[in-house]
Design a protein around this motif. Structure first.
Motif, PDB file in Angstrom:
ATOM      1  N   VAL A  65       0.867  -1.181   0.000  1.00  9.60           N
ATOM      2  CA  VAL A  65       0.000   0.000   0.000  1.00  9.60           C
ATOM      3  C   VAL A  65       0.902   1.228   0.000  1.00  9.60           C
ATOM      4  O   VAL A  65       2.119   1.137   0.168  1.00  9.60           O
ATOM      5  CB  VAL A  65      -0.948   0.052   1.236  1.00  9.60           C
ATOM      6  N   ARG A  66       0.309   2.394  -0.202  1.00 13.46           N
ATOM      7  CA  ARG A  66       1.049   3.647  -0.102  1.00 13.46           C
ATOM      8  C   ARG A  66       0.239   4.617   0.754  1.00 13.46           C
ATOM      9  O   ARG A  66      -0.994   4.496   0.842  1.00 13.46           O
ATOM     10  CB  ARG A  66       1.293   4.255  -1.486  1.00 13.46           C
ATOM     11  N   LYS A  67       0.927   5.541   1.395  1.00 15.36           N
ATOM     12  CA  LYS A  67       0.244   6.525   2.219  1.00 15.36           C
ATOM     13  C   LYS A  67      -0.575   7.458   1.339  1.00 15.36           C
ATOM     14  O   LYS A  67      -0.111   7.920   0.298  1.00 15.36           O
ATOM     15  CB  LYS A  67       1.253   7.329   3.046  1.00 15.36           C
ATOM     16  N   HIS A  68      -1.790   7.723   1.759  1.00 14.07           N
ATOM     17  CA  HIS A  68      -2.681   8.581   0.982  1.00 14.07           C
ATOM     18  C   HIS A  68      -2.401  10.053   1.252  1.00 14.07           C
ATOM     19  O   HIS A  68      -2.252  10.475   2.403  1.00 14.07           O
ATOM     20  CB  HIS A  68      -4.147   8.277   1.342  1.00 14.07           C
ATOM     21  N   LYS A  69      -2.277  10.813   0.190  1.00 15.22           N
ATOM     22  CA  LYS A  69      -2.084  12.255   0.304  1.00 15.22           C
ATOM     23  C   LYS A  69      -3.393  12.955  -0.036  1.00 15.22           C
ATOM     24  O   LYS A  69      -3.908  12.814  -1.153  1.00 15.22           O
ATOM     25  CB  LYS A  69      -0.970  12.732  -0.634  1.00 15.22           C
ATOM     26  N   GLU A  70      -3.930  13.665   0.922  1.00 18.84           N
ATOM     27  CA  GLU A  70      -5.182  14.376   0.697  1.00 18.84           C
ATOM     28  C   GLU A  70      -4.967  15.519  -0.299  1.00 18.84           C
ATOM     29  O   GLU A  70      -3.919  16.174  -0.291  1.00 18.84           O
ATOM     30  CB  GLU A  70      -5.725  14.947   2.010  1.00 18.84           C
ATOM     31  N   ILE A  71      -5.954  15.749  -1.133  1.00 21.20           N
ATOM     32  CA  ILE A  71      -5.896  16.873  -2.073  1.00 21.20           C
ATOM     33  C   ILE A  71      -6.201  18.157  -1.313  1.00 21.20           C
ATOM     34  O   ILE A  71      -7.203  18.251  -0.604  1.00 21.20           O
ATOM     35  CB  ILE A  71      -6.913  16.679  -3.217  1.00 21.20           C
ATOM     36  N   GLU A  72      -5.320  19.115  -1.435  1.00 22.51           N
ATOM     37  CA  GLU A  72      -5.506  20.372  -0.722  1.00 22.51           C
ATOM     38  C   GLU A  72      -6.734  21.114  -1.232  1.00 22.51           C
ATOM     39  O   GLU A  72      -7.024  21.124  -2.425  1.00 22.51           O
ATOM     40  CB  GLU A  72      -4.265  21.260  -0.883  1.00 22.51           C
ATOM     41  N   GLU A  73      -7.462  21.721  -0.308  1.00 28.55           N
ATOM     42  CA  GLU A  73      -8.604  22.529  -0.693  1.00 28.55           C
ATOM     43  C   GLU A  73      -8.135  23.792  -1.394  1.00 28.55           C
ATOM     44  O   GLU A  73      -7.041  24.308  -1.126  1.00 28.55           O
ATOM     45  CB  GLU A  73      -9.440  22.909   0.535  1.00 28.55           C
ATOM     46  N   LEU A  74      -8.953  24.281  -2.294  1.00 27.08           N
ATOM     47  CA  LEU A  74      -8.638  25.533  -2.973  1.00 27.08           C
ATOM     48  C   LEU A  74      -8.993  26.699  -2.057  1.00 27.08           C
ATOM     49  O   LEU A  74     -10.158  26.893  -1.712  1.00 27.08           O
ATOM     50  CB  LEU A  74      -9.423  25.631  -4.280  1.00 27.08           C
ATOM     51  N   LEU A  75      -7.993  27.454  -1.665  1.00 29.47           N
ATOM     52  CA  LEU A  75      -8.207  28.594  -0.780  1.00 29.47           C
ATOM     53  C   LEU A  75      -8.353  29.867  -1.598  1.00 29.47           C
ATOM     54  O   LEU A  75      -7.561  30.129  -2.508  1.00 29.47           O
ATOM     55  CB  LEU A  75      -7.041  28.724   0.194  1.00 29.47           C
ATOM     56  N   VAL A  76      -9.356  30.649  -1.262  1.00 26.19           N
ATOM     57  CA  VAL A  76      -9.632  31.884  -1.994  1.00 26.19           C
ATOM     58  C   VAL A  76      -9.502  33.069  -1.053  1.00 26.19           C
ATOM     59  O   VAL A  76     -10.268  33.176  -0.086  1.00 26.19           O
ATOM     60  CB  VAL A  76     -11.053  31.860  -2.606  1.00 26.19           C
ATOM     61  N   PRO A  77      -8.555  33.971  -1.304  1.00 28.24           N
ATOM     62  CA  PRO A  77      -8.434  35.154  -0.445  1.00 28.24           C
ATOM     63  C   PRO A  77      -9.607  36.107  -0.647  1.00 28.24           C
ATOM     64  O   PRO A  77     -10.149  36.206  -1.745  1.00 28.24           O
ATOM     65  CB  PRO A  77      -7.127  35.805  -0.907  1.00 28.24           C
ATOM     66  N   ALA A  78      -9.994  36.789   0.407  1.00 25.17           N
ATOM     67  CA  ALA A  78     -10.987  37.855   0.291  1.00 25.17           C
ATOM     68  C   ALA A  78     -10.277  39.144  -0.101  1.00 25.17           C
ATOM     69  O   ALA A  78      -9.202  39.460   0.412  1.00 25.17           O
ATOM     70  CB  ALA A  78     -11.718  38.050   1.614  1.00 25.17           C
TER      71      ALA A  78
END
Length: 526
Positions: A65-78
């Motif tokens: 198996v391999r360690k799962h890397k979560e997909i980063e959320e898209l951050l939107v600046p105000a």
């Protein structure tokens, strides 16, 4: 610990059955699914499961198996100060730039010369059934852009991880959830016609204002800044002069009159490569047999697709926008012109397959003049209109008759909308294009069993594979001619398809936010 596991699933089995054989009874999440059609076809799933940390580390060390890397959320600046933005076009680039800008706090207005989908679908049906063309509401123009009447492919060669954000938004708006993990995700034109209005409603909840049947007539540029835009309401004919802080041009590659207007306003444009050719129709079972061999009738296999290339002496020939289980459609947007495209519903169940077979053309072919390239496209489309009988029927010719230079007495019986008519397509295209297509098919006929059957039929003409020009912009995505003008998407010459256009719109919006905030940290996310 969350780990990834690859599971091979024969076409006669299921993922659940294979997991039971492995002794896996925990819950899981599918993150990827692909089909290997070599020899006996099978599906390859990549799943994510939760394991105790010690057990997970042991399996990782063993390479199981391999360690799962979560997909980063898209951050939107105000944004620090509210600004107004006009977005021209409701294709994927326009809609996704609107989503980011509205989330950041901009005052966003979106215009489109075409109509909302429900009205647009009626106009397209009227065109196909009665041959009455609405120049502003058709297969090319209107809510969702040209991709609304397509296969709805979401595959892209772009490596940007924002594609996962695009898929997520589509699913939230009603697209099938499997697009989140399919290797070749597609939505289908029927599903897109439900998804796009839902996306519009999502944007309206964020404060975005939509104005359909509204055309950009002119930009007033002074001192490298768009100071005024001239808009016309196509329903009333009323013109208005309005001011916006920023303008995003998300026009499609068929907006030829807009390109001409930009030239008049001294917006820098440049010629770029594109491709022209024909669509080829096969029976779907022919392509299934070609790809799946003796398993071509297996009920657990999807309608097969293909991707072909041929390296010619001067130009490459390649398949483009392949539509399994689809139709070749008349996609005209100008009167007395015929241009074809491919379209599939979600189930891809027409019984026919089609793909563009196109040949490269280069800026040097037109002395680096993008408008000569555009007129080249237009001339082919007008000639195709005449060849088809001057009633928007698409001219067609059997592949072998095209190769041998003779007329076709009988054409394929289906897979097109609304009509095809026998014609000498080998006399429509320029000789170098014809020669390259002939060479490619002779080459493929010798190497790919079943690909060139007697009833395979060409339909013409395919000219709008991509924009023939580019609206030149800098690294910050703003036009080199106007600091507050942002050309984005396929029509601007920077993308090629639904997903890459959406990503281009997102990136343009994020760069504008970064410019205004001068590196301020993201504070919200979608």
């Amino acid at each position: 610990m969350r780990v990834e596991l690859d599971v091979k699933v024969p076409i006669d089995s299921t993922l659940s059955e294979e997991l039971r054989k492995l002794g896996i009874e925990t819950t899981f999440e599918i993150v990827r699914k692909s089909l290997d059609a070599r020899k006996k076809p099978y599906y390859l799933y990549r799943i994510v499961i939760d394991l105790p940390e010690d057990a997970a580390k042991k399996l990782i060390e063993e390479g199981k198996v391999r360690k799962h890397k979560e997909i980063e959320e898209l951050l939107v600046p105000a944004v620090l100060t509210q600004k107004s933005v006009l977005i021209v076009g409701t294709g994927p680039a326009g809609l996704f730039s609107a989503l980011i800008l509205a989330e950041a706090g901009f005052d966003v207005t979106v215009i489109d010369r075409g109509k909302p989908i429900q009205e647009r679908v009626k106009d397209v049906k009227l065109f196909w059934e009665k041959r009455k063309l609405d120049k502003n509401s058709n297969v090319q123009f209107g809510e969702g852009g040209a991709g609304t009447f397509s296969d709805g492919k979401l595959t892209t060669r772009v490596k940007d991880k924002k594609k996962h954000f695009v898929y997520k938004i589509f699913v939230e708006c009603g697209a099938p959830s499997e697009i989140l993990y399919e290797n070749k995700p597609h939505v289908g034109t029927d599903k897109l016609q439900e998804v796009i209005p839902n996306l519009r409603r999502k944007l309206e909840e964020l404060g975005v204002v939509f104005r359909f049947s509204t055309k950009l007539e002119k930009l007033k540029v002074r001192n490298r800044k768009v100071e005024e835009v001239y808009l016309r309401d196509l329903r009333t004919g009323i013109e208005s002069i309005e001011k916006f802080d920023y303008i995003f041009l998300a026009i499609g590659n068929s907006a030829r009159d807009t390109f001409e207007m930009l030239k008049e306003e001294d917006i820098v444009l440049e010629a770029k490569p594109f491709a022209v050719g024909l669509r080829v129709i096969h029976r779907q079972r022919t392509i299934d047999r070609m790809q799946y061999g003796r398993f071509f009738k297996h009920p657990n296999l999807p309608p097969a697709d293909y991707s072909l290339t041929y390296k010619g002496r001067e130009r490459n020939v390649f398949s483009f926008c392949m539509c399994p289980g689809g139709y070749v459609i008349c996609a005209s947007s100008e009167e007395n012109s015929v241009v074809c495209n491919g379209m599939s519903n979600y189930k891809r169940d027409s019984g026919y397959a089609n793909s563009a077979i196109v040949v490269q053309v280069f800026p040097k072919d037109f002395e680096n003049d993008p408008f000569r390239a555009m007129e080249f496209q237009r001339a082919l489309e007008r000639a195709a209109f005449v060849m088809g009988g001057s009633n928007y029927a698409m001219p067609a010719q059997k592949v072998w008759d095209f190769i041998e230079g003779q007329s076709s007495n009988k054409l394929i019986e289906g897979g097109y909308i609304p009509e095809i008519k026998s014609a000498r397509l080998d006399k429509l295209l320029p000789k170098p294009i014809v020669d390259h297509i002939r060479e490619a098919f002779i080459y493929w006929s010798k190497r790919i069993p079943f690909f060139v059957p007697g009833n395979a039929t060409f339909v013409g003409v395919e000219t709008r594979t991509s924009s023939p020009l580019r609206i030149v912009r800098g690294e910050d995505y703003s036009s080199i001619s106007a600091d507050n003008l942002f050309p984005i998407g396929e029509g601007a010459g920077y993308a090629g398809g639904i997903t890459s256009s959406a990503i281009d719109g997102i990136n343009g919006a994020l760069l504008l936010i970064r410019r205004l905030n001068e590196g301020r940290e993201p504070v919200s996310h979608l």
